[in-house]
Structures are given as structure tokens and as C-alpha cells.
Motif scaffolding. Sequence first.
Motif, PDB file in Angstrom:
ATOM      1  N   GLY A   1       0.805  -1.215   0.000  1.00  0.00           N
ATOM      2  CA  GLY A   1       0.000   0.000   0.000  1.00  0.00           C
ATOM      3  C   GLY A   1       0.836   1.261   0.000  1.00  0.00           C
ATOM      4  O   GLY A   1       0.413   2.292   0.537  1.00  0.00           O
TER       5      GLY A   1
ATOM      6  N   LEU B   1      -4.602  -0.973  -3.528  1.00  0.00           N
ATOM      7  CA  LEU B   1      -5.437  -1.898  -2.766  1.00  0.00           C
ATOM      8  C   LEU B   1      -5.149  -3.368  -3.038  1.00  0.00           C
ATOM      9  O   LEU B   1      -5.187  -4.178  -2.099  1.00  0.00           O
ATOM     10  CB  LEU B   1      -6.912  -1.592  -3.021  1.00  0.00           C
TER      11      LEU B   1
ATOM     12  N   ILE C   1      -2.392  -4.502  -0.740  1.00  0.00           N
ATOM     13  CA  ILE C   1      -2.846  -4.615   0.651  1.00  0.00           C
ATOM     14  C   ILE C   1      -3.690  -5.873   0.829  1.00  0.00           C
ATOM     15  O   ILE C   1      -3.509  -6.629   1.792  1.00  0.00           O
ATOM     16  CB  ILE C   1      -3.647  -3.356   1.058  1.00  0.00           C
TER      17      ILE C   1
ATOM     18  N   GLY D   1       0.947   1.061   4.106  1.00  0.00           N
ATOM     19  CA  GLY D   1      -0.500   0.807   4.102  1.00  0.00           C
ATOM     20  C   GLY D   1      -1.339   2.030   3.847  1.00  0.00           C
ATOM     21  O   GLY D   1      -2.573   1.984   3.945  1.00  0.00           O
TER      22      GLY D   1
ATOM     23  N   ILE E   1      -4.677   2.470   1.709  1.00  0.00           N
ATOM     24  CA  ILE E   1      -5.983   1.974   2.121  1.00  0.00           C
ATOM     25  C   ILE E   1      -7.029   3.069   1.971  1.00  0.00           C
ATOM     26  O   ILE E   1      -8.233   2.798   1.839  1.00  0.00           O
ATOM     27  CB  ILE E   1      -5.937   1.452   3.583  1.00  0.00           C
TER      28      ILE E   1
ATOM     29  N   ALA F   1     -11.157  -1.641   3.568  1.00  0.00           N
ATOM     30  CA  ALA F   1     -10.854  -0.645   4.599  1.00  0.00           C
ATOM     31  C   ALA F   1     -11.552  -0.998   5.911  1.00  0.00           C
ATOM     32  O   ALA F   1     -10.954  -0.887   6.995  1.00  0.00           O
ATOM     33  CB  ALA F   1     -11.270   0.747   4.129  1.00  0.00           C
TER      34      ALA F   1
ATOM     35  N   VAL G   1      -9.632  -3.863   7.545  1.00  0.00           N
ATOM     36  CA  VAL G   1      -8.371  -3.415   8.151  1.00  0.00           C
ATOM     37  C   VAL G   1      -8.651  -2.686   9.463  1.00  0.00           C
ATOM     38  O   VAL G   1      -7.979  -2.909  10.473  1.00  0.00           O
ATOM     39  CB  VAL G   1      -7.598  -2.517   7.170  1.00  0.00           C
TER      40      VAL G   1
END
Length: 363
Positions: free
Chosen positions: A212, A217, A220, A235, A238, A256, A259
Motif C-alpha cells: 500500500g 489496494l 494490501i 499501508g 488503504i 478498509a 483493516v
Amino acid sequence: MSDVTLLGAETLRQAPKVLLHDHLDGGLRPATVVELAESTGYAGLPTTDADALGRWFREAADSGSLVSYLETFAHTCGVMQTEDALVRVAAEAVEDLAADGVAYAEVRYAPELFVERGLSLDAVIEAVQEGFAEGTRRVAAAGGRIVVRTLLCAMRQHARSLEIAELAVRYRDAGVAGFDIAGPEDGFPPTRNLDAFEYLRQNNAHFTIHAGEAFGLPSIWEAIQHCGAERLGHGVRIVEDIKTDSAGTVHLGRLASYVRDRRIPLEICPTSNVQTGTVPSLAEHPIGLLARLHFRVTVNTDNRLMSGCSMTSEFAALTATFGFGLEDLRWFTINAMKSAFLDFDSRLALINDVIKPGYAALA
């Protein structure tokens, strides 16, 4: 956000900090680079004036390209090809972090980058660990305190990730806290290293994954869902799965939400993200939004030499740009300590005995 009017440079320096994303070969002192180049016979430096060299690293890294940013490491790695050099660089890194108010740090590097002159991977690891131990002794002798652990990186464009993962497991009782893959993200997805991540999970070992930053995306998603990453190196992209409608309501996409809900830590490196072109400017960095949405945000330096930064300067830039105050910085710090690859009792002790009292004394 908290009131920031009283947050001067010394207050920020004294604030206890936790650093999860810092590259050993990205944090050398410019004078050390010059001296090691002379002692090891490395002739590739653009200048041997330490001040000018420090400026050169920062300017070269300000390219807006991760690939160009990574090219600056040819010089730092070039002078780190002997055991003595590795010991020195590691010891000085500990001293510099402690002087910056860092209470706990995980410093990462790729052992495979330091074998050009015949060192074995084991010799590289043992030299770095010796340096970290020496630096910790110097800090203690000066009345300070710091805990430093190591993350071993595999270069994602090479084919040695399983070998490096095995080393991370072999040395985990000697200060190595976990594993990572580093290097160019675009074109080298995390799933190229599935055998390494499977091995680590089978051995109950910790790992983070650079994802990321230069890729979005899908990187990730692969890092989390295919590889099982405990943390995301950077990251920051995100945010591409977060939308704000015309009424100002924020909507999280499924990745999202996952996460955030799973409390997967984001190892965010604000200055570095601007340098590599991941975000256009600090003012446009999504860290403010991610913090407001209560993602597990942590603040990190990435490469202190290339970015000309420290944890103190990162905190200062964030307070000036986003209005973060001491309570926010304490939140970032506790987020990071909760996310460290350290046993639970030790994490709790650092939170209760170092971090919370340290911030209370500054309030």
C-alpha cells in the motif's frame, strides 16, 4: 484535536516514542558514511563532505519515485559490507534513536544486501545484533533506556525470502522480532513469497509486509488475505477504499472496514510518503482522516538519512499540519506499542511504566 500551543521541540523530543518502521541502511549519520567509505575503500560517494552528503541524500530522495528513492541505498549499503561497519552503524542507530526519545524500536534491514564482500548471512545478523547490544549499553551507561529489536527483510525482487524467513526464526531468541519483505512493490506482489509466509505462520513467527505504498489496494489485499500480514508497512493507500459523499459522510469499503475492524496496524511514514510520491504533500496526507476514523495508525521515520527526519521532526510536522496535540501523539505511541512484535507482558510494561508516565509528566 488537542491543544498544541505548548508543544515545543524539546517537549516533542522528550515524549516517549515507539518506532516500528525504520531501515538500518536508511539511517546512517552522513559523517559515518564518509568515514566508512574511506576505511572500506568504497569510492562511489557523490561527495566526501559530510554536510553536503547529507543534503545530497535528502535531495536525491525527493524524486517523487519509489524506484529512484531506493537507488540512494547503493551508497549506504556500499559502505556496510564489513562486520566492523555493521557493528558501528547499528550501535550509532541505537544512540540516535535514544537521543530522539525513542523508548522502543524495531529496526529492519535485508541481510542479503551486505554479503558483497564475502560475509555470510549469519555473520551479517550477528554483527548487527552485536551493534544493537553495544548501542544499548552506551545508552544505559549515559543514564538512558531503550529497547531495540530487529526485523529481517527479504528483497521482494529476489528469490531468497524463505531463506531469510528461516533466519528470522533461527535468531528470534537473539533479538530478531520478525520478518518483512522490502524493495520495489509494483510488479513484485506479496504472493511471490507465499512459501516464506507459510513457513513463518507454521513457526508462530511475526511478520509485517510492505504494502500500500507504491501499489494500491490489491497489494494490501494480498498481504492480508493471502499472506496473513500482522501489520502493513506504510499501508497508506488503504485510503483509496474510503469515500466521502457530497454530504460529507465517510464510507469505508469492505477492505478498509476489514483493516480497521481487525485493528491491523498501519506503519505510516509521513515524510517518506511525500518523497516517494505516494501522497502529493503532507497537508494532503490521509493520516488525519485515518486517525479520525480510528484506524490503528502508527507514526514512523522509514529512512532517517534520506528523509532528513526523526520521530521528533515527524511529530512536529504532524502537529503543525493537522493540529495533533500530546494526547494524539500518546495515542499514536500506544497504538505502536500495542502492535510491536514483543511479548505481551513487555509491551504492557512499556505502556504503563514508560509511555503513560512520560506523557503525563509533559501534560
